[in-house]
Design a protein around this motif. Structure first.
Motif, short mmCIF file in Angstrom:
data_model
loop_
_atom_site.label_atom_id
_atom_site.label_comp_id
_atom_site.label_asym_id
_atom_site.label_seq_id
_atom_site.Cartn_x
_atom_site.Cartn_y
_atom_site.Cartn_z
N ALA A 217 -23.92 -16.56 -22.11
CA ALA A 217 -22.63 -16.84 -21.91
C ALA A 217 -22.24 -16.88 -23.70
CB ALA A 217 -22.14 -18.21 -21.47
N ILE A 218 -22.99 -17.61 -24.55
CA ILE A 218 -22.85 -17.73 -25.92
C ILE A 218 -22.85 -16.32 -26.43
CG2 ILE A 218 -24.21 -18.55 -27.99
CD1 ILE A 218 -22.90 -20.94 -27.39
N ALA A 219 -23.89 -15.69 -26.04
CA ALA A 219 -23.80 -14.19 -26.47
C ALA A 219 -22.65 -13.60 -26.30
CB ALA A 219 -25.07 -13.51 -25.81
N SER A 220 -21.89 -13.72 -25.05
CA SER A 220 -20.68 -13.02 -24.97
C SER A 220 -19.58 -13.56 -25.94
CB SER A 220 -20.30 -13.40 -23.60
OG SER A 220 -21.34 -12.75 -22.62
N LEU A 221 -19.88 -14.26 -26.83
CA LEU A 221 -18.89 -14.86 -27.94
C LEU A 221 -18.45 -13.70 -28.35
CD1 LEU A 221 -20.34 -17.98 -29.35
CD2 LEU A 221 -18.24 -18.08 -27.98
N LEU A 222 -19.48 -12.81 -28.69
CA LEU A 222 -19.06 -11.52 -29.52
C LEU A 222 -17.99 -10.74 -28.85
CD1 LEU A 222 -19.60 -9.57 -31.88
CD2 LEU A 222 -21.41 -8.81 -30.86
N THR A 223 -18.22 -10.52 -27.43
CA THR A 223 -17.30 -9.74 -26.75
C THR A 223 -16.08 -10.58 -26.72
OG1 THR A 223 -18.87 -9.15 -25.31
CG2 THR A 223 -16.84 -8.70 -24.47
N ALA A 224 -16.03 -11.78 -26.62
CA ALA A 224 -14.97 -12.78 -26.67
C ALA A 224 -13.95 -12.55 -27.95
CB ALA A 224 -15.26 -14.19 -26.32
N ALA A 225 -14.72 -12.68 -29.14
CA ALA A 225 -14.23 -12.70 -30.28
C ALA A 225 -13.50 -11.34 -30.45
CB ALA A 225 -15.18 -13.16 -31.37
N GLN A 226 -14.30 -10.22 -30.12
CA GLN A 226 -13.92 -9.02 -30.32
C GLN A 226 -12.34 -8.64 -29.73
OE1 GLN A 226 -14.72 -6.93 -32.75
NE2 GLN A 226 -16.92 -6.90 -32.84
N VAL A 227 -12.05 -9.61 -28.59
CA VAL A 227 -10.86 -9.16 -28.04
C VAL A 227 -9.61 -9.42 -28.97
CG1 VAL A 227 -9.19 -10.26 -26.27
CG2 VAL A 227 -11.58 -9.82 -25.93
N ILE A 228 -9.69 -10.46 -29.95
CA ILE A 228 -8.72 -10.66 -30.90
C ILE A 228 -8.97 -9.95 -32.00
CG2 ILE A 228 -7.87 -12.61 -32.36
CD1 ILE A 228 -8.40 -14.50 -30.25
N VAL A 229 -10.12 -9.71 -32.47
CA VAL A 229 -10.44 -8.75 -33.60
C VAL A 229 -9.92 -7.26 -33.57
CG1 VAL A 229 -12.34 -8.01 -35.18
CG2 VAL A 229 -12.23 -10.34 -34.65
N SER A 230 -10.22 -6.98 -32.32
CA SER A 230 -9.77 -5.67 -32.03
C SER A 230 -8.31 -5.21 -31.97
CB SER A 230 -10.38 -5.01 -30.79
OG SER A 230 -11.70 -5.16 -30.86
N GLU A 231 -7.76 -6.54 -31.53
CA GLU A 231 -6.16 -6.49 -31.40
C GLU A 231 -5.49 -6.52 -32.93
OE1 GLU A 231 -3.83 -9.69 -29.30
OE2 GLU A 231 -3.47 -7.86 -27.84
N ARG A 232 -6.17 -7.16 -33.73
CA ARG A 232 -5.93 -7.32 -35.08
C ARG A 232 -5.98 -5.83 -35.64
NH1 ARG A 232 -8.73 -11.04 -36.96
NH2 ARG A 232 -7.40 -12.82 -36.42
N LYS A 233 -7.31 -5.24 -35.39
CA LYS A 233 -7.54 -4.17 -36.08
C LYS A 233 -6.46 -2.87 -35.74
CE LYS A 233 -11.16 -0.89 -36.69
NZ LYS A 233 -12.63 -0.58 -36.37
N SER A 234 -6.36 -3.06 -34.33
CA SER A 234 -5.16 -2.08 -33.94
C SER A 234 -3.93 -2.38 -34.33
CB SER A 234 -5.37 -1.81 -32.60
OG SER A 234 -4.74 -2.97 -31.76
N ARG A 235 -3.55 -3.52 -35.03
CA ARG A 235 -2.13 -3.88 -35.47
C ARG A 235 -1.36 -4.36 -34.02
NH1 ARG A 235 -3.04 -4.35 -40.52
NH2 ARG A 235 -0.98 -4.28 -40.96
N CYS A 236 -2.08 -4.47 -32.90
CA CYS A 236 -1.23 -4.86 -31.71
C CYS A 236 -0.79 -6.53 -31.92
CB CYS A 236 -1.95 -4.40 -30.50
SG CYS A 236 -2.01 -2.74 -30.10
N LEU A 237 -1.71 -6.94 -32.67
CA LEU A 237 -1.68 -8.31 -32.60
C LEU A 237 -0.48 -8.72 -33.53
CD1 LEU A 237 -2.54 -11.30 -32.09
CD2 LEU A 237 -3.95 -11.33 -33.96
N GLN A 238 -0.11 -7.83 -34.86
CA GLN A 238 1.09 -7.93 -35.48
C GLN A 238 2.29 -7.77 -34.73
OE1 GLN A 238 -2.00 -7.00 -36.08
NE2 GLN A 238 -2.38 -7.28 -38.27
#
Lengths: 398, 312
Positions: A217-238
């Motif tokens: 579950a802790i290792a899945s932190l990466l997948t979890a964090a990427q949800v937001i990081v990817s959204e920011r990178k794709s500019r969708c968050l903005q």
């Protein structure tokens, strides 16, 4: 509320479409659970069908009382008699040194006659008396021998008192039977440790399985964090921030998706542990569910915080690896904290993983009740509130 | 009629850099208004403040009467934004993207489905609606990117350099869609560093450079700043300094600037001035290797006002 669900669903659709996620979420945790369970002594000989300790009994007397002793040992709830007429003494000694036997008992020639003469001769017992297993075998064998000697002695006294009319064999049997229903019975109970201990493999899995669930579950932190990081990178968050969607709803939507992903992983691994590894999560299903929910709330909030803090995928990896190693190791997900000293156990409880481990172990290892999980659950929820609060505070400046 | 956008003395700095330095302008309803300037001029920062993504250091702006400082949610409710970068979920199809964004703009149920169908028709991707965006060409992605901003039929739409990095055919399609938006009654705030786009699309243009608004007006009004001057671009086979002094004193030459081996001149009448430039070059021992004459346009205006070419 609709926006929260929409954002969560949108995340989950994208996660499900990534097949690599399944590898991390499910396949690897199962593999590592089996591996660590084996490493800590799981799958020992004898299998899980009979959890009693295997002991070989060699009867060199072959007399009446050696057979009575054999019958007593055969009925033991602690040891299991291994009898194989094809095997020699050497074979049994080898099995003992390989760890496939917990002990060898030799009933010496003349045992029965010595018993009748009132001069019982000691049994020849081979077992590792430095280990818990060895001393358990020794205690069980000696207790059976003492019972038999007492029964014979009682029968002799009764026989002398009754005269020639008494049936000595019946008196011995009656005396042995009396041990099964003694007039006075002392039962020791404990509120902390369950009296009945499961087998070694089940116990090791009970330590390993929750540790692996939390570790991954802790290792899945990466997948979890990427949800937001990817959204920011794709500019969708903005872009989301230019719609009439409130920031807290965006954050909660992502939190919900991370929670759903981790909770699914938890449930699948708990079901796997229960039915395949025989770890008794369902002894108190409500308590197990509460600890699981609290653990997932905490880890999901941690993932959210990492996602908000990390400005790039590289940072997300780095920020995820730190808790993955530090919190898991410190919290006893790899090696049980019971194996460490008091100071390390205190330090370890700075990690939320230690509280989650406590919660699970109180249920499945220590055999405690619902009241034993309130403190771990409260600690985990407390961590979750702190992590979410920090994420929300940081997200204001997104 | 109240302007769609009223910008009042906006300021925004990043450390020492003044990204926007006192921007004030009004965008009338139903018009296309362009912010024209090179990269780093402050166009995107201005758009970011007007879409409430960035909080201005000082100043304010009203979008359909909603203050970007006091009522950011009101601003967002009347606004559609087409960001400079493509902002789409690559693992979702075009239709899934539009549906998700439609929900974020508050559309639901049958209304959402109908509007997604309409937008797919507008951007010309009805046939490819189920294709994953990651498989689309740059131009197709740009069209979906624009489509997202149209879903909730906003009164005002910001388009931040929507034609960067795409093929001529897609570019033409996007420019046509911008004109269609205006014809549908929307107000469009458009940023670009392509002079031709601003010239073709805009009712009004503001030229920005280094965070400041340096000129505003219609295309014709701006061109009048440089009068009837022609612009001549010359390349030579030697250092420009050897001939610049001679050309500056040549009758009919108003301005000479040198950049990277190219000399830009503003002149009264290129037909009369060109022979004199060749004579001066010959006298200075310099050979002219190419000549490009341009009639008065926004490029010349920018050159006149800043001393630099717009594309730099």
């Amino acid at each position: 509320m609709n926006h929260i669900l929409d954002i969560a669903l949108n995340d989950l659709v994208q996660i499900v479409r990534d097949r690599k996620v399944f590898l991390f979420l499910l396949i690897m945790p199962i593999c590592f659970t089996l591996l660590f369970g084996y490493a800590f002594g799981g799958f020992s000989s004898g299998g899980d069908s009979d959890p009693r300790l295997p002991v070989a009994v060699l009867d060199e007397d072959d007399g009446r009382f050696s057979q009575e002793l054999f019958a007593l040992l055969k009925g033991s709830e602690v040891i299991r008699i291994e009898t194989d007429l094809e095997k020699s003494r050497f074979d049994y000694e080898k099995a003992l040194s390989d760890g496939d036997l917990a002990g060898i008992v030799t009933i010496p020639a003349g045992y029965s006659q010595a018993m009748l003469d009132g001069q019982p001769i000691p049994l020849d017992l081979w077992a590792d008396q430095a280990s818990t297993t060895g001393t358990t075998v020794q205690n069980e064998v000696l207790m059976a021998a003492k019972r038999l000697a007492s029964a014979v002695w009682t029968a002799q006294i009764t026989s002398q008192a009754a005269g020639k009319t008494a049936d000595f064999d019946a008196l011995v049997s009656e005396a042995l039977l009396a041990w099964q229903e003694p007039p006075i019975r002392i039962e020791a109970t404990s509120g902390v440790v369950a009296e009945e201990e499961p087998s070694q493999s089940v116990m090791s899995m009970a330590h390993t399985a929750p540790g692996m669930i939390l570790q991954f579950a802790i290792a899945s932190l990466l997948t979890a964090a990427q949800v937001i990081v990817s959204e920011r990178k794709s500019r969708c968050l903005q872009r989301l921030l230019t719609t009439a969607t409130q920031r807290v709803h965006i954050l909660m939507g992502h939190f919900l998706s991370i929670f759903a992903m981790l909770f699914t992983q938890f449930m699948l691994l708990i079901v796997f542990g229960q039915f395949i590894l025989k770890v008794d999560y369902l002894r108190l299903p409500g308590a197990t569910l509460l600890v699981a929910v609290a653990s997932v709330l905490c880890i999901a909030a941690m993932g959210l915080l990492i996602g908000v803090l990390a400005k790039s995928e590289e940072q997300a990896v780095m920020f995820s690896l730190i808790p993955m190693f530090v919190l898991s190791g410190l919290g006893g997900a790899w090696v049980p904290l019971e194996f460490t000293g008091a100071a390390f156990q205190t330090i370890g409880h700075a990690s939320p993983i230690a509280w989650a481990m406590d919660g699970f172990k109180n249920i499945i290892v220590r055999g405690l009740g619902l009241e034993s999980i309130w403190l771990p659950v409260a600690a985990l929820v407390g961590y979750a509130v702190v992590f979410f609060g920090l994420a929300a505070w940081r997200f204001r400046s997104e | 009629m109240q302007p769609a956008i009223e910008v009042q003395n906006l300021h925004k700095s990043f450390g020492e850099l003044k990204a926007v330095d006192g921007a004030s302008f009004n965008v009338p309803q139903g018009e296309i208004y362009s912010l024209l300037g090179p990269n780093g001029a402050g166009k995107t920062t201005t758009i970011s403040m007007l879409s409430t993504l960035l909080r201005p250091d000082s100043g304010d702006a009203l979008v359909m009467g909603h203050s970007i400082r006091k009522d950011p949610m009101g601003v967002k409710s009347v606004l559609g934004v087409v960001p400079q970068d493509i902002a789409l979920y690559e693992d979702l199809s075009a239709r899934e993207n539009l549906t998700f964004w439609g929900k974020m703009y508050g559309l639901r149920g049958a209304a959402l489905k109908q509007r997604v169908d309409e937008v797919l028709e507008i951007i010309g991707l009805t046939d490819r609606q189920k294709g994953r965006v990651s498989k689309f060409s740059g131009g197709m992605k740009r069209r979906v990117n624009i489509g997202v901003a149209l879903l909730h039929k906003p009164k005002v739409i910001y388009m931040d350099e929507p034609t960067v990095g795409i093929d001529p055919q897609s570019r033409r399609s996007i420019l046509d869609s911008v004109i269609a938006l205006k014809n549908a009654g929307m107000t469009v705030l458009y940023t670009t560093h392509y002079m031709e786009e601003a010239q073709e699309l805009s009712d009004q243009i503001t030229i920005m450079d280094h965070g400041k608004l340096i000129a505003s007006g219609t295309h014709d009004e701006l061109v009048k700043i440089v009068g009837q001057m022609d612009r001549i671009r010359l390349t030579i086979n030697a250092e420009g300094a050897r001939v610049v002094t001679a050309w500056k004193s040549t009758p009919g030459v108003k301005q000479v600037t040198a950049e990277d081996g190219t000399l830009n001149l503003l002149v009264d009448d290129s037909n009369q001035v060109l022979p004199r430039l060749f004579d001066a070059a010959t006298t200075s021992g310099v050979r002219i290797t190419s000549v490009d004459i341009q009639l008065p346009n926004l490029e010349a205006v920018f050159l006149h006002l800043t001393g630099r070419a717009l594309r730099d």
